[in-house]
Design a protein around this motif. Sequence first.
Motif, PDB file in Angstrom:
ATOM      1  N   GLU A   1       1.309  12.975  -8.853  1.00 26.87           N
ATOM      2  CA  GLU A   1       0.773  14.273  -8.433  1.00 26.87           C
ATOM      3  C   GLU A   1       1.855  15.317  -8.177  1.00 26.87           C
ATOM      4  O   GLU A   1       1.544  16.469  -7.881  1.00 26.87           O
ATOM      5  CB  GLU A   1      -0.065  14.093  -7.161  1.00 26.87           C
TER       6      GLU A   1
ATOM      7  N   LEU B   1       2.196   1.606  -3.620  1.00 25.45           N
ATOM      8  CA  LEU B   1       1.167   2.053  -4.555  1.00 25.45           C
ATOM      9  C   LEU B   1       0.822   3.519  -4.334  1.00 25.45           C
ATOM     10  O   LEU B   1       0.622   4.284  -5.291  1.00 25.45           O
ATOM     11  CB  LEU B   1      -0.082   1.180  -4.394  1.00 25.45           C
ATOM     12  N   THR B   2       0.783   3.935  -3.077  1.00 26.18           N
ATOM     13  CA  THR B   2       0.498   5.343  -2.776  1.00 26.18           C
ATOM     14  C   THR B   2       1.665   6.229  -3.206  1.00 26.18           C
ATOM     15  O   THR B   2       1.453   7.383  -3.619  1.00 26.18           O
ATOM     16  CB  THR B   2       0.213   5.527  -1.277  1.00 26.18           C
ATOM     17  N   ALA B   3       2.884   5.696  -3.138  1.00 30.53           N
ATOM     18  CA  ALA B   3       4.043   6.451  -3.618  1.00 30.53           C
ATOM     19  C   ALA B   3       3.908   6.748  -5.103  1.00 30.53           C
ATOM     20  O   ALA B   3       4.277   7.832  -5.577  1.00 30.53           O
ATOM     21  CB  ALA B   3       5.330   5.665  -3.347  1.00 30.53           C
TER      22      ALA B   3
ATOM     23  N   ALA C   1       6.463  10.767  -1.795  1.00 26.99           N
ATOM     24  CA  ALA C   1       6.653   9.512  -2.520  1.00 26.99           C
ATOM     25  C   ALA C   1       7.932   8.804  -2.054  1.00 26.99           C
ATOM     26  O   ALA C   1       7.934   7.582  -1.837  1.00 26.99           O
ATOM     27  CB  ALA C   1       6.708   9.781  -4.020  1.00 26.99           C
TER      28      ALA C   1
ATOM     29  N   ARG D   1       1.077   7.155  -6.701  1.00 28.85           N
ATOM     30  CA  ARG D   1       0.093   8.241  -6.802  1.00 28.85           C
ATOM     31  C   ARG D   1       0.726   9.593  -6.504  1.00 28.85           C
ATOM     32  O   ARG D   1       0.522  10.569  -7.241  1.00 28.85           O
ATOM     33  CB  ARG D   1      -1.056   7.973  -5.832  1.00 28.85           C
ATOM     34  N   PHE D   2       1.514   9.664  -5.428  1.00 33.17           N
ATOM     35  CA  PHE D   2       2.140  10.936  -5.060  1.00 33.17           C
ATOM     36  C   PHE D   2       3.147  11.386  -6.120  1.00 33.17           C
ATOM     37  O   PHE D   2       3.291  12.582  -6.378  1.00 33.17           O
ATOM     38  CB  PHE D   2       2.824  10.807  -3.703  1.00 33.17           C
TER      39      PHE D   2
ATOM     40  N   LEU E   1       7.388   7.253   1.394  1.00 32.23           N
ATOM     41  CA  LEU E   1       6.592   6.026   1.374  1.00 32.23           C
ATOM     42  C   LEU E   1       7.383   4.846   0.827  1.00 32.23           C
ATOM     43  O   LEU E   1       7.210   3.719   1.285  1.00 32.23           O
ATOM     44  CB  LEU E   1       5.323   6.252   0.543  1.00 32.23           C
TER      45      LEU E   1
ATOM     46  N   SER F   1       0.835  -1.209   0.000  1.00 33.60           N
ATOM     47  CA  SER F   1       0.000   0.000   0.000  1.00 33.60           C
ATOM     48  C   SER F   1       0.867   1.254   0.000  1.00 33.60           C
ATOM     49  O   SER F   1       0.543   2.251  -0.668  1.00 33.60           O
ATOM     50  CB  SER F   1      -0.929  -0.004   1.214  1.00 33.60           C
ATOM     51  N   PHE F   2       1.984   1.207   0.740  1.00 30.63           N
ATOM     52  CA  PHE F   2       2.928   2.335   0.718  1.00 30.63           C
ATOM     53  C   PHE F   2       3.466   2.548  -0.694  1.00 30.63           C
ATOM     54  O   PHE F   2       3.529   3.680  -1.187  1.00 30.63           O
ATOM     55  CB  PHE F   2       4.098   2.082   1.677  1.00 30.63           C
TER      56      PHE F   2
ATOM     57  N   CYS G   1       6.925  -1.972  -5.166  1.00 28.63           N
ATOM     58  CA  CYS G   1       7.511  -0.941  -4.302  1.00 28.63           C
ATOM     59  C   CYS G   1       8.908  -0.527  -4.735  1.00 28.63           C
ATOM     60  O   CYS G   1       9.273   0.653  -4.608  1.00 28.63           O
ATOM     61  CB  CYS G   1       7.553  -1.437  -2.852  1.00 28.63           C
TER      62      CYS G   1
END
Length: 260
Positions: free
Chosen positions: A50, A42-44, A56, A46-47, A59, A39-40, A95
Amino acid sequence: MIDPDDRTPGEPQGDHQAEHQPVSLLLLMPNMVTLIGMSFGLTAIRFAIEGRFSAAVFLILLAGLADGLDGLLARRLGAESAMGAQLDSLSDFLCFGVAPAILIYQVHLAATGGMGWTFALLFAAATCLRLARFNVMSGAAYTTKEAKRHFIGVPAPAGAFLGLLPVFLTQAGLSAPGDAPILVAIWLALVGVLMISKLKTLSPQTVKVPRRLVAVILFATVTVIGLSLTRPWYILVILALAYLATVLYAIIRARGQLFR
């Protein structure tokens, strides 16, 4: 009550019943930590898309901590399993292969278009190949004490850490986003080669600290933590260069053995 006729022909009755036994929550902890790390990562991604590059990086580093923790928990709790190993590799690819590649592309290679994206793909592919080889070798090549003394090639988390060095330099103010994209692309390619190479690199299990230096190591740890709170990007640059020095030492040592 289970009807014996419902069992698959040739399936032991005990195995069928074991599927319905409750599982201790502690035994699920390693896989839960792996999914947290995923999850870290995948969110990285996204960041990175953005433009929130610092978050990023943070994470991806947290994903690295989760990667080390899930393996430790699995060994300590006796919860190692084939499913856990495969889940860990899939999470590592996301990751430490996909997330760093996208982040580096966004920071340094976006202006180059297709050329920069090609090198980002090469880095991610090298991570995937390294993890696939590790999965194949883990059942055979890492069973002896000699093989456990080192890694074959740069591990995926360390490869991601090295690959992110240009981003560390940018966040530290030592370079600007988009600077020297050709050098960054070459750097990604070199790190990818190191990951899939057969170079014997440092394993933490082989590091021995003399007793007279224990106090020094502990003091240095506190110093690093303190600097991490005030100059985190400089610390990351120093740590990446320190690990790179160990890799260069391994290369020199390998060449020396080759020409003996």
